[in-house]
Design a protein around this motif. Structure first.
Motif, PDB file in Angstrom:
ATOM      1  N   ASN B 151      49.550  42.231  95.131  1.00 16.53           N
ATOM      2  CA  ASN B 151      49.683  42.945  93.858  1.00 16.53           C
ATOM      3  C   ASN B 151      51.133  43.277  93.515  1.00 16.53           C
ATOM      4  N   VAL B 152      51.985  42.270  93.580  1.00 14.94           N
ATOM      5  CA  VAL B 152      53.400  42.422  93.223  1.00 14.94           C
ATOM      6  C   VAL B 152      53.802  41.241  92.342  1.00 14.94           C
ATOM      7  N   PRO B 153      54.916  41.361  91.592  1.00 16.00           N
ATOM      8  CA  PRO B 153      55.349  40.248  90.752  1.00 16.00           C
ATOM      9  C   PRO B 153      56.029  39.123  91.541  1.00 16.00           C
ATOM     10  N   VAL B 154      56.236  37.995  90.857  1.00  9.73           N
ATOM     11  CA  VAL B 154      56.897  36.828  91.446  1.00  9.73           C
ATOM     12  C   VAL B 154      58.221  36.580  90.718  1.00  9.73           C
ATOM     13  N   ILE B 155      59.257  36.246  91.467  1.00  3.48           N
ATOM     14  CA  ILE B 155      60.520  35.803  90.872  1.00  3.48           C
ATOM     15  C   ILE B 155      60.715  34.339  91.243  1.00  3.48           C
ATOM     16  N   ILE B 156      60.949  33.494  90.233  1.00  8.85           N
ATOM     17  CA  ILE B 156      61.225  32.081  90.496  1.00  8.85           C
ATOM     18  C   ILE B 156      62.722  31.835  90.337  1.00  8.85           C
ATOM     19  N   VAL B 157      63.348  31.423  91.426  1.00  8.57           N
ATOM     20  CA  VAL B 157      64.768  31.081  91.391  1.00  8.57           C
ATOM     21  C   VAL B 157      64.874  29.662  90.846  1.00  8.57           C
ATOM     22  N   ARG B 158      65.864  29.432  89.949  1.00 12.69           N
ATOM     23  CA  ARG B 158      65.999  28.130  89.317  1.00 12.69           C
ATOM     24  C   ARG B 158      67.204  27.378  89.861  1.00 12.69           C
ATOM     25  N   ARG B 159      67.245  26.074  89.560  1.00 11.00           N
ATOM     26  CA  ARG B 159      68.396  25.258  89.943  1.00 11.00           C
ATOM     27  C   ARG B 159      69.481  25.297  88.864  1.00 11.00           C
ATOM     28  N   ASP B 160      69.089  25.541  87.618  1.00  9.40           N
ATOM     29  CA  ASP B 160      70.035  25.634  86.499  1.00  9.40           C
ATOM     30  C   ASP B 160      69.677  26.861  85.671  1.00  9.40           C
ATOM     31  N   PRO B 161      70.673  27.455  84.987  1.00 10.66           N
ATOM     32  CA  PRO B 161      70.335  28.591  84.119  1.00 10.66           C
ATOM     33  C   PRO B 161      69.539  28.129  82.908  1.00 10.66           C
ATOM     34  N   LYS B 162      68.607  28.939  82.427  1.00 15.95           N
ATOM     35  CA  LYS B 162      67.777  28.593  81.276  1.00 15.95           C
ATOM     36  C   LYS B 162      68.004  29.616  80.176  1.00 15.95           C
ATOM     37  N   VAL B 163      68.112  29.137  78.949  1.00 19.93           N
ATOM     38  CA  VAL B 163      68.361  30.024  77.826  1.00 19.93           C
ATOM     39  C   VAL B 163      67.202  31.010  77.634  1.00 19.93           C
ATOM     40  N   THR B 164      65.993  30.611  78.038  1.00 21.21           N
ATOM     41  CA  THR B 164      64.822  31.468  77.810  1.00 21.21           C
ATOM     42  C   THR B 164      64.690  32.599  78.827  1.00 21.21           C
ATOM     43  N   GLU B 165      65.629  32.701  79.758  1.00 21.90           N
ATOM     44  CA  GLU B 165      65.491  33.735  80.780  1.00 21.90           C
ATOM     45  C   GLU B 165      66.569  34.805  80.681  1.00 21.90           C
ATOM     46  N   GLY B 166      67.386  34.765  79.630  1.00 21.83           N
ATOM     47  CA  GLY B 166      68.396  35.797  79.464  1.00 21.83           C
ATOM     48  C   GLY B 166      69.537  35.623  80.444  1.00 21.83           C
ATOM     49  N   SER B 167      70.358  36.669  80.617  1.00 25.44           N
ATOM     50  CA  SER B 167      71.527  36.542  81.481  1.00 25.44           C
ATOM     51  C   SER B 167      71.088  36.413  82.935  1.00 25.44           C
ATOM     52  N   SER B 168      71.915  35.713  83.715  1.00 28.14           N
ATOM     53  CA  SER B 168      71.494  35.384  85.074  1.00 28.14           C
ATOM     54  C   SER B 168      72.641  35.520  86.063  1.00 28.14           C
ATOM     55  N   VAL B 169      72.277  35.524  87.347  1.00 29.82           N
ATOM     56  CA  VAL B 169      73.248  35.581  88.433  1.00 29.82           C
ATOM     57  C   VAL B 169      73.117  34.263  89.181  1.00 29.82           C
ATOM     58  N   SER B 170      74.244  33.615  89.510  1.00 25.45           N
ATOM     59  CA  SER B 170      74.105  32.366  90.250  1.00 25.45           C
ATOM     60  C   SER B 170      74.949  32.392  91.513  1.00 25.45           C
ATOM     61  N   ILE B 171      74.501  31.674  92.535  1.00 26.97           N
ATOM     62  CA  ILE B 171      75.262  31.567  93.786  1.00 26.97           C
ATOM     63  C   ILE B 171      75.318  30.104  94.206  1.00 26.97           C
ATOM     64  N   ASN B 172      76.279  29.773  95.041  1.00 28.89           N
ATOM     65  CA  ASN B 172      76.341  28.456  95.659  1.00 28.89           C
ATOM     66  C   ASN B 172      75.955  28.603  97.118  1.00 28.89           C
ATOM     67  N   TYR B 173      75.274  27.606  97.648  1.00 27.16           N
ATOM     68  CA  TYR B 173      74.908  27.667  99.063  1.00 27.16           C
ATOM     69  C   TYR B 173      74.966  26.254  99.632  1.00 27.16           C
ATOM     70  N   VAL B 174      74.960  26.170 100.962  1.00 25.10           N
ATOM     71  CA  VAL B 174      75.026  24.872 101.622  1.00 25.10           C
ATOM     72  C   VAL B 174      73.628  24.497 102.075  1.00 25.10           C
ATOM     73  N   SER B 175      73.141  23.372 101.597  1.00 20.98           N
ATOM     74  CA  SER B 175      71.839  22.897 102.037  1.00 20.98           C
ATOM     75  C   SER B 175      71.916  22.573 103.518  1.00 20.98           C
ATOM     76  N   GLY B 176      70.979  23.082 104.301  1.00 24.92           N
ATOM     77  CA  GLY B 176      71.035  22.973 105.761  1.00 24.92           C
ATOM     78  C   GLY B 176      71.030  21.549 106.271  1.00 24.92           C
ATOM     79  N   SER B 177      70.170  20.693 105.718  1.00 32.36           N
ATOM     80  CA  SER B 177      70.041  19.360 106.306  1.00 32.36           C
ATOM     81  C   SER B 177      71.050  18.367 105.738  1.00 32.36           C
TER      82      SER B 177
END
Lengths: 271, 271
Positions: B151-177
């Motif tokens: 009974n909690v909400p879900v957050i979907i992290v995206r690969r690109d920013p989307k205009v329909t989701e308002g302002s966003s925070v982005s990070i860079n990370y290193v894919s492990g494999s």
């Protein structure tokens, strides 16, 4: 097991297995009761489903006969819920640059998404859907909710091919509003000839994306049996490239300057 | 309304509203019964939940007291289900080029996905999760299933920013494999300080993607309270960059030449 518990347990089993044929024998064995008792118990379950506006039990006659729980949210309950969504969406802080509406919180609420799915599944209850199709990303939770009430699988169409999905079929289509050429990719194993497909998405502007999915369905010689979106932009109606769809909410007159918009549920129930 | 129907209706209400506090008064008014009767009825519902291995009712004491339905799938039922998944995944036709395993059909089955969500939610029943987070695309259905039982909400992290989701925070990370630098984007409105986050994904190799989500959680000064994946690749264990996670299935010894692989459920229950 007492009769109260047995009825509650049967109800839970049927809620977990919508549209699945269950033989009376299954309950007779599981709860060690006579056929007549199991049948009486199922009558109680059926009347509860109907009184609560949740659907009904369908009796399947014949040697392999049994029952099926058909979930259906009543028209009154559906309208009530869609209207509450409309008033929530009319909140002026939802208006984003470009006239888009912030709906991420609504699509992120699992309870809300399940209700939307239940409403759409009720509209298509008699359409003999074999599979629900959506395109990544925001339509996915709605597609799963619809599919869980129709008891069919979900196919997620991707923007790029993925190595983890095996061989795939891809098409190019023209996005309705921006007129850009885009690509859609679908796993080859997922759809077969003559399957009846229900296309689901969160939002429709001109309808180009949905049109792309219709082309994919044709590519597999399957059939688009139903189309549903949570919300549609009324202002784009002239350019719309698809017909015969169900939308729950119509968003019109988005006024960015005065931070106002109008959401109505009417369209859905007029059809 | 007869007692049978009332009990079945109460059960349905609680199944639809897991982990929501419901006052006894609500049932007293809705069904026009005494407090003692409503309480007796809830005892029947509670014993049914427990006998069927579906969870329990928790009584909340105090002036605004009431009950909460805590869904929990028993360890036996969980293990039984995960083992059936393992035998399904061991099918040699599932092996794809590169040693990947085809799981799209399993992730496309709403019943199966809900069971997986119920199992994960049961493991984290006492972790006081505020929100479930996943990254597009394949983990999304599992994330919604987990969230619906918590009974909690879900957050979907995206690969690109989307205009329909308002302002966003982005990070860079290193894919492990693959050791490539990738980007993750999240809507700014979705997460607040000190929230307890449960990270969910379908598959983990070295764990780079999950590590990226952990960084995003830190960016918001929230807390990663739990991590769960449906399956993990055992062969990548040496390179794994994260600890303290739950996985239901361990896939090891994938042999592309002889089309064989080994799936075990053990790992999950050993922890």
């Amino acid at each position: 097991m007492k009769r109260f518990n047995r009825i509650a347990a049967m109800m839970n089993y049927l809620l977990e297995h919508p549209r699945t044929q269950v033989n009376l024998e299954y309950f007779v064995k599981k709860y060690d009761v006579s056929k007549a008792t199991a049948s009486d118990d199922l009558n109680v379950v059926d009347s509860t489903f109907q009184e609560e506006g949740l659907g009904k039990l369908r009796r399947v006659i014949g040697p392999s006969g049994g029952i099926q729980y058909i979930p259906e949210l009543s028209a009154e309950k559906s309208l009530e819920y869609v209207e509450s969504l409309c008033s929530n969406l009319s909140d002026p802080t939802r208006i984003l640059p470009g006239g888009y509406l912030y709906m991420t919180d609504i699509l992120g609420d699992p309870f809300c998404v399940r209700k939307i799915g239940q409403i759409i599944a009720s509209v298509f209850a008699d359409k003999q859907i074999d599979v629900v199709m959506t395109v990544e990303t925001k339509g996915i939770p709605i597609a799963y909710a619809v599919a869980s009430f129709l008891n069919v699988p979900v196919i997620i169409v991707r923007r790029d091919p993925k190595v983890t999905e095996g061989s795939s079929v891809s098409i190019n289509y023209v996005s309705g509003s921006s007129r850009k050429i885009q690509t859609m990719v679908m796993t080859k194993r997922s759809l077969r000839e003559n399957m009846r497909v229900c296309i689901v998405d969160d939002f429709m502007k001109a309808g180009g994306t949905i049109n792309g999915m219709i082309s994919l369905v044709e590519e597999f010689e399957a059939e688009t049996a139903a189309i549903a979106v949570l919300a549609e932009a009324d202002d784009e109606e002239e350019d719309r490239v698809i017909e015969n769809y169900t939308s729950l909410i119509k968003i019109s007159n988005v006024d960015i300057r005065h931070k106002k918009n109008q959401c109505t549920a009417r369209e859905f129930f007029d059809r």
